[in-house]
Write a protein that holds these residues in place. Sequence first.
Motif, mmCIF file in Angstrom:
data_model
loop_
_atom_site.group_PDB
_atom_site.id
_atom_site.type_symbol
_atom_site.label_atom_id
_atom_site.label_comp_id
_atom_site.label_asym_id
_atom_site.label_seq_id
_atom_site.Cartn_x
_atom_site.Cartn_y
_atom_site.Cartn_z
ATOM 1 N N PHE A 1 0.837 -1.205 0.000
ATOM 2 C CA PHE A 1 0.000 0.000 0.000
ATOM 3 C C PHE A 1 0.870 1.252 0.000
ATOM 4 O O PHE A 1 0.626 2.197 -0.760
ATOM 5 C CB PHE A 1 -0.924 0.002 1.225
ATOM 6 C CG PHE A 1 -1.736 1.264 1.359
ATOM 7 C CD1 PHE A 1 -2.865 1.471 0.579
ATOM 8 C CD2 PHE A 1 -1.356 2.262 2.257
ATOM 9 C CE1 PHE A 1 -3.604 2.640 0.690
ATOM 10 C CE2 PHE A 1 -2.089 3.434 2.374
ATOM 11 C CZ PHE A 1 -3.223 3.621 1.591
ATOM 12 N N MET A 2 1.904 1.274 0.850
ATOM 13 C CA MET A 2 2.782 2.440 0.915
ATOM 14 C C MET A 2 3.542 2.616 -0.396
ATOM 15 O O MET A 2 3.758 3.746 -0.856
ATOM 16 C CB MET A 2 3.758 2.300 2.082
ATOM 17 C CG MET A 2 3.104 2.431 3.450
ATOM 18 S SD MET A 2 2.366 4.060 3.727
ATOM 19 C CE MET A 2 3.841 5.076 3.907
ATOM 20 N N ALA A 3 3.941 1.498 -1.015
ATOM 21 C CA ALA A 3 4.651 1.585 -2.295
ATOM 22 C C ALA A 3 3.741 2.206 -3.354
ATOM 23 O O ALA A 3 4.160 3.067 -4.145
ATOM 24 C CB ALA A 3 5.109 0.196 -2.728
ATOM 25 N N GLU A 4 2.493 1.794 -3.367
ATOM 26 C CA GLU A 4 1.537 2.339 -4.329
ATOM 27 C C GLU A 4 1.259 3.809 -4.038
ATOM 28 O O GLU A 4 1.129 4.632 -4.955
ATOM 29 C CB GLU A 4 0.241 1.535 -4.275
ATOM 30 C CG GLU A 4 -0.794 1.976 -5.295
ATOM 31 C CD GLU A 4 -2.055 1.135 -5.241
ATOM 32 O OE1 GLU A 4 -3.073 1.582 -5.821
ATOM 33 O OE2 GLU A 4 -2.038 0.057 -4.622
ATOM 34 N N LEU A 5 1.205 4.147 -2.747
ATOM 35 C CA LEU A 5 0.936 5.527 -2.346
ATOM 36 C C LEU A 5 2.077 6.444 -2.780
ATOM 37 O O LEU A 5 1.853 7.555 -3.267
ATOM 38 C CB LEU A 5 0.746 5.584 -0.829
ATOM 39 C CG LEU A 5 0.121 6.853 -0.240
ATOM 40 C CD1 LEU A 5 -1.261 7.110 -0.829
ATOM 41 C CD2 LEU A 5 0.024 6.733 1.280
ATOM 42 N N ARG A 6 3.330 5.977 -2.621
ATOM 43 C CA ARG A 6 4.495 6.787 -2.998
ATOM 44 C C ARG A 6 4.571 6.997 -4.506
ATOM 45 O O ARG A 6 5.174 7.962 -4.976
ATOM 46 C CB ARG A 6 5.775 6.126 -2.494
ATOM 47 C CG ARG A 6 5.926 6.142 -0.973
ATOM 48 C CD ARG A 6 7.316 5.697 -0.540
ATOM 49 N NE ARG A 6 7.452 5.722 0.908
ATOM 50 C CZ ARG A 6 7.384 4.641 1.688
ATOM 51 N NH1 ARG A 6 7.188 3.440 1.131
ATOM 52 N NH2 ARG A 6 7.522 4.746 2.984
ATOM 53 N N ALA A 7 3.955 6.093 -5.241
ATOM 54 C CA ALA A 7 3.989 6.206 -6.704
ATOM 55 C C ALA A 7 2.989 7.239 -7.214
ATOM 56 O O ALA A 7 3.044 7.635 -8.385
ATOM 57 C CB ALA A 7 3.696 4.845 -7.331
ATOM 58 N N GLN A 8 2.084 7.662 -6.339
ATOM 59 C CA GLN A 8 1.070 8.627 -6.752
ATOM 60 C C GLN A 8 1.577 10.051 -6.560
ATOM 61 O O GLN A 8 2.304 10.348 -5.613
ATOM 62 C CB GLN A 8 -0.213 8.428 -5.940
ATOM 63 C CG GLN A 8 -0.900 7.093 -6.203
ATOM 64 C CD GLN A 8 -2.231 6.995 -5.482
ATOM 65 O OE1 GLN A 8 -2.871 8.012 -5.214
ATOM 66 N NE2 GLN A 8 -2.654 5.771 -5.184
ATOM 67 N N VAL B 1 -3.081 17.198 10.252
ATOM 68 C CA VAL B 1 -2.212 17.232 9.075
ATOM 69 C C VAL B 1 -2.741 18.230 8.052
ATOM 70 O O VAL B 1 -1.995 19.045 7.503
ATOM 71 C CB VAL B 1 -2.096 15.822 8.451
ATOM 72 C CG1 VAL B 1 -1.311 15.882 7.134
ATOM 73 C CG2 VAL B 1 -1.425 14.864 9.429
ATOM 74 N N ARG B 2 -4.030 18.187 7.805
ATOM 75 C CA ARG B 2 -4.617 19.084 6.809
ATOM 76 C C ARG B 2 -4.534 20.547 7.229
ATOM 77 O O ARG B 2 -4.500 21.444 6.391
ATOM 78 C CB ARG B 2 -6.076 18.694 6.555
ATOM 79 C CG ARG B 2 -6.218 17.406 5.757
ATOM 80 C CD ARG B 2 -7.664 17.050 5.433
ATOM 81 N NE ARG B 2 -8.340 16.459 6.584
ATOM 82 C CZ ARG B 2 -9.306 17.033 7.271
ATOM 83 N NH1 ARG B 2 -9.717 18.240 6.923
ATOM 84 N NH2 ARG B 2 -9.867 16.426 8.301
ATOM 85 N N GLY C 1 0.842 14.275 -6.202
ATOM 86 C CA GLY C 1 -0.157 15.152 -5.596
ATOM 87 C C GLY C 1 -0.002 15.290 -4.097
ATOM 88 O O GLY C 1 0.534 14.410 -3.413
ATOM 89 N N ILE C 2 -0.496 16.408 -3.599
ATOM 90 C CA ILE C 2 -0.373 16.717 -2.178
ATOM 91 C C ILE C 2 -1.195 15.770 -1.315
ATOM 92 O O ILE C 2 -0.842 15.466 -0.173
ATOM 93 C CB ILE C 2 -0.798 18.189 -1.918
ATOM 94 C CG1 ILE C 2 -0.420 18.622 -0.498
ATOM 95 C CG2 ILE C 2 -2.286 18.370 -2.155
ATOM 96 C CD1 ILE C 2 1.056 18.731 -0.275
ATOM 97 N N GLY C 3 -2.302 15.258 -1.872
ATOM 98 C CA GLY C 3 -3.158 14.354 -1.110
ATOM 99 C C GLY C 3 -2.435 13.080 -0.721
ATOM 100 O O GLY C 3 -2.507 12.626 0.427
ATOM 101 N N ALA C 4 -1.718 12.483 -1.691
ATOM 102 C CA ALA C 4 -0.981 11.250 -1.414
ATOM 103 C C ALA C 4 0.119 11.495 -0.390
ATOM 104 O O ALA C 4 0.368 10.670 0.501
ATOM 105 C CB ALA C 4 -0.393 10.697 -2.709
ATOM 106 N N GLN D 1 0.550 9.784 3.396
ATOM 107 C CA GLN D 1 1.801 9.174 3.861
ATOM 108 C C GLN D 1 2.242 9.788 5.190
ATOM 109 O O GLN D 1 2.625 9.076 6.127
ATOM 110 C CB GLN D 1 2.910 9.392 2.822
ATOM 111 C CG GLN D 1 2.754 8.617 1.528
ATOM 112 C CD GLN D 1 3.925 8.871 0.602
ATOM 113 O OE1 GLN D 1 5.079 8.609 0.967
ATOM 114 N NE2 GLN D 1 3.644 9.399 -0.584
ATOM 115 N N PHE D 2 2.202 11.108 5.236
ATOM 116 C CA PHE D 2 2.634 11.813 6.443
ATOM 117 C C PHE D 2 1.755 11.426 7.636
ATOM 118 O O PHE D 2 2.247 11.221 8.750
ATOM 119 C CB PHE D 2 2.562 13.321 6.197
ATOM 120 C CG PHE D 2 3.190 14.144 7.286
ATOM 121 C CD1 PHE D 2 4.551 14.408 7.276
ATOM 122 C CD2 PHE D 2 2.425 14.647 8.329
ATOM 123 C CE1 PHE D 2 5.133 15.165 8.286
ATOM 124 C CE2 PHE D 2 2.997 15.400 9.338
ATOM 125 C CZ PHE D 2 4.361 15.662 9.312
#
Length: 283
Positions: free
Chosen positions: A226-233, A254-255, A235-238, A242-243
Amino acid sequence: MVKANKLTQLQATKLKEAGMHGDGAGLWLKVTEGGSKSWILRYAFNGRERWTGLGPYPDVSLVEAREKASAWRKQVREGIDPMKVKQEAVAAARVADAKAVTFDWCATQYVESHRSGWKSAKHAEQWTSTLNTYASPVIGKMDVGLIETAHVMRLLEPIWHIKSETASRLRGRVESILDWATVHKYRNGENPARWKGHLDSLLPARSKVAKVKHHPALPWQEMKPFMAELRAQAGIGALAVQFTILTAARSGEVRGMTWDELDLDNRLWIVPAERMKAHRELS
């Protein structure tokens, strides 16, 4: 001697002719052209003739009208002007109404006095919205000192089983406002909105009404892909997701992050107390 009690209940009911129909001793049943009926009493005080209404018929029955007329005549015999007594009673009631502290007023004062201590303006808006929607239509105009358990139940019962979370929050907010009113001497006695030892005997616990439904959770075994897929995206949302995962922070924290909360030299993020649920600074 003037004959009284000329009318019968049947006559009073069937009378349709417009005009004044006497029962005797100054009591009259007035019938209008439109067919409505009302009781009128004629009496004299200090040599001056006066007329006063004793209420509409049949809301005020023949027997009740006679009793009212008798009470007025008794006051006249005792040297008391019943018209003046009535006017003074009306004036006193108006003064009492003007002095009455309503639930709506107390709610406004409570919210304003606590607004600065709440973490956001949204919290105050939520309080106001809940009270305006559910409490104000039922008890808003009531004297806060007259609110009892039955009134609180009228607020809660319609939504307790279908909007359990909202109902629970509403109960707590009403309880807080009534506590505030008690401290300010606007009411006395126990708080009719309290839960323990009171409403818990009348309503089922919220946990028994609606089961808590947790948000879906990702199994820890799936975190790496999941984290690997998230890092591949892009945009600020991704990046924000992660953060949030890496810091275990709340999404709202965070927002709401601003640059002045970051100490890049020391790699620190300092969340000010006013943005924290626990109202304590976090770094």
